[in-house]
Every structure is written in C-alpha cells, then in structure tokens.
Design a protein around this motif. Sequence first.
Motif, short mmCIF file in Angstrom:
data_model
loop_
_atom_site.label_atom_id
_atom_site.label_comp_id
_atom_site.label_asym_id
_atom_site.label_seq_id
_atom_site.Cartn_x
_atom_site.Cartn_y
_atom_site.Cartn_z
N VAL A 72 -4.12 2.31 -11.93
CA VAL A 72 -3.53 3.68 -12.58
C VAL A 72 -1.89 3.79 -13.15
O VAL A 72 -2.19 4.61 -13.97
N CYS A 73 -1.76 2.92 -12.67
CA CYS A 73 0.02 2.53 -12.96
C CYS A 73 0.01 2.12 -14.49
O CYS A 73 0.47 2.64 -15.82
N GLN A 74 -1.05 1.79 -14.78
CA GLN A 74 -1.15 0.66 -16.21
C GLN A 74 -2.11 1.60 -17.52
O GLN A 74 -1.37 1.52 -18.43
N TYR B 142 -2.77 6.24 -5.12
CA TYR B 142 -1.83 5.24 -4.01
C TYR B 142 -1.04 4.63 -5.19
O TYR B 142 -2.21 3.54 -5.50
N MET B 143 -0.14 4.27 -4.94
CA MET B 143 0.31 3.21 -5.89
C MET B 143 2.00 2.60 -4.75
O MET B 143 3.17 3.36 -4.11
N ALA B 144 1.83 1.67 -5.05
CA ALA B 144 2.79 0.65 -4.05
C ALA B 144 4.67 0.15 -5.23
O ALA B 144 4.80 -0.04 -4.89
N CYS B 145 3.35 -0.41 -6.26
CA CYS B 145 4.66 -0.98 -7.47
C CYS B 145 4.98 0.55 -8.16
O CYS B 145 5.99 -0.22 -8.59
N GLY B 146 4.42 0.09 -8.92
CA GLY B 146 4.16 1.07 -9.85
C GLY B 146 3.98 0.28 -10.88
O GLY B 146 4.26 1.08 -12.72
N LEU B 147 4.29 -0.52 -11.55
CA LEU B 147 4.21 -1.87 -13.18
C LEU B 147 3.88 -2.58 -13.24
O LEU B 147 3.22 -3.72 -13.49
N GLY B 148 2.00 -2.34 -12.22
CA GLY B 148 0.55 -3.55 -12.19
C GLY B 148 1.16 -4.92 -11.40
O GLY B 148 0.31 -6.18 -11.89
N ILE B 149 1.81 -4.97 -10.20
CA ILE B 149 1.92 -6.14 -9.80
C ILE B 149 0.73 -6.22 -8.60
O ILE B 149 0.73 -7.49 -8.61
N CYS B 150 0.72 -4.87 -7.60
CA CYS B 150 0.62 -5.43 -6.54
C CYS B 150 -1.45 -4.66 -6.50
O CYS B 150 -2.07 -5.47 -6.06
N LEU B 151 -2.04 -4.61 -7.51
CA LEU B 151 -3.26 -4.19 -8.04
C LEU B 151 -3.72 -3.21 -6.75
O LEU B 151 -5.50 -2.68 -6.51
N GLY B 152 -2.44 -2.34 -6.64
CA GLY B 152 -2.82 -1.82 -5.39
C GLY B 152 -3.74 -0.29 -5.78
O GLY B 152 -4.15 1.23 -4.59
N CYS B 153 -3.51 0.11 -6.96
CA CYS B 153 -3.68 1.73 -7.24
C CYS B 153 -4.98 1.21 -8.12
O CYS B 153 -5.12 2.34 -9.19
N ALA B 154 -6.29 0.47 -7.88
CA ALA B 154 -7.11 1.09 -8.55
C ALA B 154 -8.45 1.78 -8.92
O ALA B 154 -8.60 2.10 -7.56
S1 FES Z 1 0.98 0.45 -8.07
FE1 FES Z 1 0.57 -1.63 -7.91
S2 FES Z 1 -0.53 -2.35 -9.41
FE2 FES Z 1 -0.79 -0.27 -10.02
#
Ligand code: FES
Length: 266
Positions: free
Chosen positions: A249-251, A223-235
Amino acid sequence: MVEETVALKSNQQIGTNIWLMEFRSTLLASHAKPGQFLMVHLGERTKDPLLRRPFSIHGIQDGDKVMILYNVVGAGTSLLSALKEHDIISVIGPLGNGFTLPRPSEKAILVGGGTGLAPLFFLAQVLQKDQRNTVTLFLGFPTSQEVVRIQQLKDLGVNLSLTTEDGSLGIKGVVTDLLDQRLSNKGTTKPVIYACGPPPMLKTVAQKATTLSLRSYVSLEGYMACGLGICLGCAVKAAHGETKPYYYVCQDGPVFPSGMIDWEVL
Ligand code: FES
Ligand SMILES: Cc1cc2nc3c(=O)[nH]c(=O)nc-3n(C[C@H](O)[C@H](O)[C@H](O)COP(=O)(O)OP(=O)(O)OC[C@H]3O[C@@H](n4cnc5c(N)ncnc54)[C@H](O)[C@@H]3O)c2cc1C
C-alpha cells in the motif's frame, strides 16, 4: 519526498473523536497531490523514533498550509490529539502515488465513509479549482456526531449528499445507497469513481464499478509500520491475473484501480 520538522498551527477537535491538524510547509504543500500521505512522528511526547503513523493529506490552503483530518483510535492518535499550537512534529512526505485525475470534462463521483473524507477533500479542492469536471461527493457517517467539514465542502462548490446510518442528518442509510441511485440514472455519461473508507464500503464500490464497467480508484488505509517499502507489513493481495501476487500500500498505492485488489481477501 522530504522529512521536515514543523510547528503546529492548530490541532482541534471538530467532531466525536475527530481532529483537524494544521501546519505550514511550503515544500510539502507545493509537491503534494491528492491521495498522497504523510508519515507523522508524534512529537516530543514520545522518544520512540519508530512511532510514525500514516495520514492522508486532507487539503492545502493559502499555498503553504497542510491539513490532516484524523480519528483518535489508539495510542498514537491519542498522543497526536494532545498536541497544541506551536508543538513540534516531524513529517515525511508526500508519499504514495495519489489519485489519477479524471480527463477534462469527465464527471467525478467521490465516495467517502467516515474519515475516508480525508483524502477526498483534497481531491475535491483540486478538481474544483480547475473547474474542468463536475464533482459529486457522497459522504456517509454513522451519526450526525461524526459529520465534519460540511461547510468547507459547500464552500468548494461540490454537489454534496450525506447519509447517516441512524438518519440523524441527511438521508438514512449507507453512502453506497447514494451511489446506487446515481448509477441507476440511465442516459448520464459514465463517471469516474474515487472512494476512501472502510474495506466493506470499498468492496461494494469496486463491485458496482466492475458490473457497470466504470473506472474507479480506491484509497486503502492498511496497516503501515514504515511507510517506505522496508517492512513489507502493508501487503494486500492482488486480484487474480495481476502481474504481482501482492501490492504494497505504501509503495504501489495507497490509491489503486479497484480491479487490482482481491476483495475477497482484504
Ligand atoms: S509500510 Fe512498510 S513496506 Fe509498506
Ligand atoms: C495511507 C494511509 C492513510 C491514512 N490516512 C488517515 C487519515 O487521513 N485519517 C485517519 O484518521 N486515519 C488515517 N489512516 C489510518 C491511521 O494511520 C491509523 O488510524 C493510525 O495509524 C492509528 O494509530 P494509533 O496508534 O492511534 O492506533 P493503534 O494503537 O495502532 O491501533 C488502535 C486501533 O485502531 C486499529 N487500527 C490501527 N491502524 C488502523 C488502520 N490503518 N486501519 C484500520 N484500523 C486501524 C487497530 O486495529 C486498533 O484496534 C491512514 C492509514 C494509511 C495507511
């Protein structure tokens, strides 16, 4: 990484719940590597600036045509599927690390489950263009209704084998059965494995690679909310002994050597 507003060249249903979207972007096409992804804003049908969704770059054609292969699963992808030629979307990318390519003359086995085919098509395009590696592609789908892009893969010249779970096309079974058969051939040189698909499939691939001491890379679609390393939701939890407890995952990805991930937790 760039943010671009692009007009769709096409957006067509090509299978049950499966769509292929194409647009032109010289900038994205020239910088993209297989395994990287785009954050796509879903056009003027929604004013929500946060409603971006991640999609792998499915392929590049004619120097500037960027392709996305996607499953309609929810609100965002439904909106996306309603877009027509000339509709406008905004894309940020290319994002993420991409696949580490095999060394010259190494054999590559690509294993895709369902729309896990999305990033593997681009990888196959690049590997076949260089002609430095033997490329085998194993694809698995639930039924023949979900099987897409086969002629285009044949045109690339990869060694392609298919499974469907109901046996309606190709060999009846799951895609990792093909991998089992191929890896049980003694005497062949060790391949590098590239996989994308549902987590249970990736876990099986990772286990086989560990058992046989093969290099393998998995592309995760968390799952990705921001895709840019900001929300930390893709751990995702890192395997025991890794330098960090979690990877993002995004970074850090979306492609990981399979040994880096804790498959019991994913
Ligand atoms: S999707 Fe937001 S930190 Fe990876
Ligand atoms: C790096 C990356 C690359 C991706 N590449 C592709 C691609 O090339 N093609 C493609 O079809 N999809 C891809 N995905 C998944 C895609 O982003 C999601 O399917 C999409 O965001 C769903 O949006 P939605 O608004 O339609 O669904 P939502 O309304 O957000 O969710 C609908 C349903 O789908 C489930 N869902 C949502 N996102 C995911 C997910 N990431 N994994 C599993 N289940 C999910 C939800 O649990 C829910 O049940 C990728 C994801 C990542 C992180």
